[in-house]
Design an enzyme around this catalytic site. Sequence first.
Site, PDB file in Angstrom:
ATOM      1  N   LYS A 198      -7.180   7.092   5.481  1.00 33.74           N
ATOM      2  CA  LYS A 198      -6.414   6.868   4.791  1.00 33.74           C
ATOM      3  C   LYS A 198      -5.375   8.172   4.166  1.00 33.74           C
ATOM      4  O   LYS A 198      -5.591   9.220   3.701  1.00 33.74           O
ATOM      5  CB  LYS A 198      -6.045   5.994   4.020  1.00 33.74           C
ATOM      6  CG  LYS A 198      -4.534   5.018   3.196  1.00 33.74           C
ATOM      7  CD  LYS A 198      -5.352   4.098   2.210  1.00 33.74           C
ATOM      8  CE  LYS A 198      -5.844   5.007   0.770  1.00 33.74           C
ATOM      9  NZ  LYS A 198      -6.660   4.044  -0.421  1.00 33.74           N
TER      10      LYS A 198
ATOM     11  N   LYS B 120     -13.784   5.775  -5.171  1.00 32.37           N
ATOM     12  CA  LYS B 120     -13.053   7.037  -5.702  1.00 32.37           C
ATOM     13  C   LYS B 120     -13.630   7.315  -6.746  1.00 32.37           C
ATOM     14  O   LYS B 120     -13.854   8.208  -6.875  1.00 32.37           O
ATOM     15  CB  LYS B 120     -11.790   6.357  -6.523  1.00 32.37           C
ATOM     16  CG  LYS B 120     -10.691   6.102  -5.599  1.00 32.37           C
ATOM     17  CD  LYS B 120      -9.091   5.748  -6.838  1.00 32.37           C
ATOM     18  CE  LYS B 120      -8.201   5.818  -5.991  1.00 32.37           C
ATOM     19  NZ  LYS B 120      -6.688   5.243  -6.526  1.00 32.37           N
TER      20      LYS B 120
ATOM     21  N   LYS C  50      -1.489  10.191  -1.550  1.00 32.39           N
ATOM     22  CA  LYS C  50      -1.104  11.056  -2.754  1.00 32.39           C
ATOM     23  C   LYS C  50      -2.254  12.087  -2.780  1.00 32.39           C
ATOM     24  O   LYS C  50      -1.951  13.512  -3.882  1.00 32.39           O
ATOM     25  CB  LYS C  50      -1.129  10.460  -4.898  1.00 32.39           C
ATOM     26  CG  LYS C  50       0.157   9.303  -3.980  1.00 32.39           C
ATOM     27  CD  LYS C  50       0.204   9.001  -5.135  1.00 32.39           C
ATOM     28  CE  LYS C  50       1.309   7.497  -5.529  1.00 32.39           C
ATOM     29  NZ  LYS C  50       0.437   6.478  -5.754  1.00 32.39           N
TER      30      LYS C  50
HETATM   31  P1  TYM Z   1      -0.859   2.652  -4.616  1.00 38.07           P
HETATM   32  O1  TYM Z   1      -0.721   3.613  -5.790  1.00 38.07           O
HETATM   33  O2  TYM Z   1      -2.238   3.455  -4.409  1.00 38.07           O
HETATM   34  O3  TYM Z   1      -0.137   2.393  -3.655  1.00 38.07           O
HETATM   35  C1  TYM Z   1       1.419   1.881  -3.990  1.00 38.07           C
HETATM   36  C2  TYM Z   1       1.657   1.433  -2.357  1.00 38.07           C
HETATM   37  O4  TYM Z   1       1.454   1.959  -0.760  1.00 38.07           O
HETATM   38  C3  TYM Z   1       1.031   1.405  -0.703  1.00 38.07           C
HETATM   39  N1  TYM Z   1      -0.094   2.502   0.554  1.00 38.07           N
HETATM   40  C4  TYM Z   1      -0.321   2.606   1.640  1.00 38.07           C
HETATM   41  N2  TYM Z   1       0.078   2.285   2.344  1.00 38.07           N
HETATM   42  C5  TYM Z   1       0.185   2.376   3.971  1.00 38.07           C
HETATM   43  N3  TYM Z   1       0.195   3.533   4.658  1.00 38.07           N
HETATM   44  C6  TYM Z   1      -0.928   4.161   2.857  1.00 38.07           C
HETATM   45  N4  TYM Z   1      -1.269   5.749   3.951  1.00 38.07           N
HETATM   46  C7  TYM Z   1      -0.907   4.057   1.725  1.00 38.07           C
HETATM   47  N5  TYM Z   1      -1.457   4.677   0.706  1.00 38.07           N
HETATM   48  C8  TYM Z   1      -0.784   3.492   0.335  1.00 38.07           C
HETATM   49  C9  TYM Z   1      -0.217   1.386  -0.705  1.00 38.07           C
HETATM   50  O5  TYM Z   1      -0.820  -0.063  -0.038  1.00 38.07           O
HETATM   51  C10 TYM Z   1       0.848   0.100  -2.589  1.00 38.07           C
HETATM   52  O6  TYM Z   1       0.690  -1.164  -1.492  1.00 38.07           O
HETATM   53  N6  TYM Z   1      -3.395  -1.119  -6.738  1.00 38.07           N
HETATM   54  C11 TYM Z   1      -1.777   0.118  -6.781  1.00 38.07           C
HETATM   55  C12 TYM Z   1      -1.232  -0.204  -7.735  1.00 38.07           C
HETATM   56  C13 TYM Z   1      -0.682  -1.667  -8.337  1.00 38.07           C
HETATM   57  C14 TYM Z   1      -0.754  -2.558  -7.147  1.00 38.07           C
HETATM   58  C15 TYM Z   1      -0.783  -3.816  -8.552  1.00 38.07           C
HETATM   59  C16 TYM Z   1      -0.020  -3.072  -5.958  1.00 38.07           C
HETATM   60  C17 TYM Z   1      -1.604  -1.884  -9.334  1.00 38.07           C
HETATM   61  N7  TYM Z   1      -0.935  -2.949  -9.834  1.00 38.07           N
HETATM   62  C18 TYM Z   1      -0.367  -5.320  -7.952  1.00 38.07           C
HETATM   63  C19 TYM Z   1       0.319  -4.284  -6.428  1.00 38.07           C
HETATM   64  C20 TYM Z   1       0.355  -5.254  -7.399  1.00 38.07           C
HETATM   65  C21 TYM Z   1      -2.307   0.945  -5.893  1.00 38.07           C
HETATM   66  O7  TYM Z   1      -3.777   1.847  -6.329  1.00 38.07           O
HETATM   67  O8  TYM Z   1      -1.343   1.643  -4.424  1.00 38.07           O
END
Ligand code: TYM
Length: 332
Positions: A194, A111, A197
């Site tokens: 990947k 990032k 968003k």
């Molecule tokens: P974020 O917002 O990037 O994504 C949310 C969830 O979606 C999953 N994900 C995917 N899974 C499969 N294929 C993809 N292309 C894909 N893109 C996203 C992510 O693995 C995630 O589960 N750091 C985290 C948010 C967070 C969090 C937490 C998660 C903050 N605190 C505590 C669990 C526990 C994040 O940026 O997710």
Amino acid sequence: MNRIFSGVQPSGAMQLGNYLGAIRNFVRLQDDYDCIYCVVDLHAITLWQDPKLLAEQTRHVTASYLAAGVDPKQSIIFNQSAVAGHAQLAWIFNCVARIGWLNRMTQFKEKAGKHRENASVGLYVYPDLMAADILLYKATHVPVGEDQKQHLELTRDIAQKFNHDYGVEYFPITEPLIFGEATRVMSLRDGTKKMSKSDPSDYSRINLTDDADAIALKIRKARTDPHPLPETIEDLEKRPEANNLVGIYAALADISRPEALAKVAGTQFAGFKQELADLAVEKVGPIGAEMQRLTADPGHVDAILKEGAERAAAIAEPILKDVMEIVGFLRP
Ligand code: TYM
């Protein structure tokens, strides 16, 4: 007691990877665990967010949880900034985690890119906040997509070091729950990247609110290779784009990847893409429609978040109080 915590950032449109890798699993875990599902707005501002859009995006993510089937009576749904304990515990974890640990985080490197010196300090310590999210509720299990695995390992390291440094057995060592056929959904434009968003190309992803025409068009335009679909999983794995589409198909149809391949092996992409588009429209279409309906009534969504924040704070407060005592803060 087993408790689940997970979160999604309100930093853009919810896409198919978020659904198949995470929120669909949130729904499936509700009956077996106490579940807390957060919209992590503190995490989102590690990259600048337009204040006018952030609230809308927070409702959009909340609506996706609800539309996918998270039940706000059974599970807790809230936005992170509404419970102050997240930021408080994150500070303590900033003092537990080591700089060397954070330097290994691949997501920060991706990032921050070439402009590392210019990245926010928040982006750097983001994994400490994520550990705080989970441990503020002493969550034992965390459902996520594959890309969050390293952050969960850091959460375990922080829990272990905290317990060790203060001579306590306080925090649980959290288990990741990464399951299903789509733990890492790839971009439709590049099978090695990947689905995200934040990808500048909208053709790289299927948004949960895309209509039937948009879904069909994006799948039709998805990058592929010129060969028919292979017969074996081994051959499939050598072809990233084909592997991705078969994985998406399997996940949407709720069958295994070998079962999915058995249905389409030897066929041309054109026919397979048509079948995949029909399935995606059938599965994603109703979620998108429900999201539109929910976001048209922000009062309803906000009431769910408010109640969720109260329930979350009631769990977090005694835990934060314990932690402050363990650390030795005077609470006159
Ligand atoms: P974020 O917002 O990037 O994504 C949310 C969830 O979606 C999953 N994900 C995917 N899974 C499969 N294929 C993809 N292309 C894909 N893109 C996203 C992510 O693995 C995630 O589960 N750091 C985290 C948010 C967070 C969090 C937490 C998660 C903050 N605190 C505590 C669990 C526990 C994040 O940026 O997710």
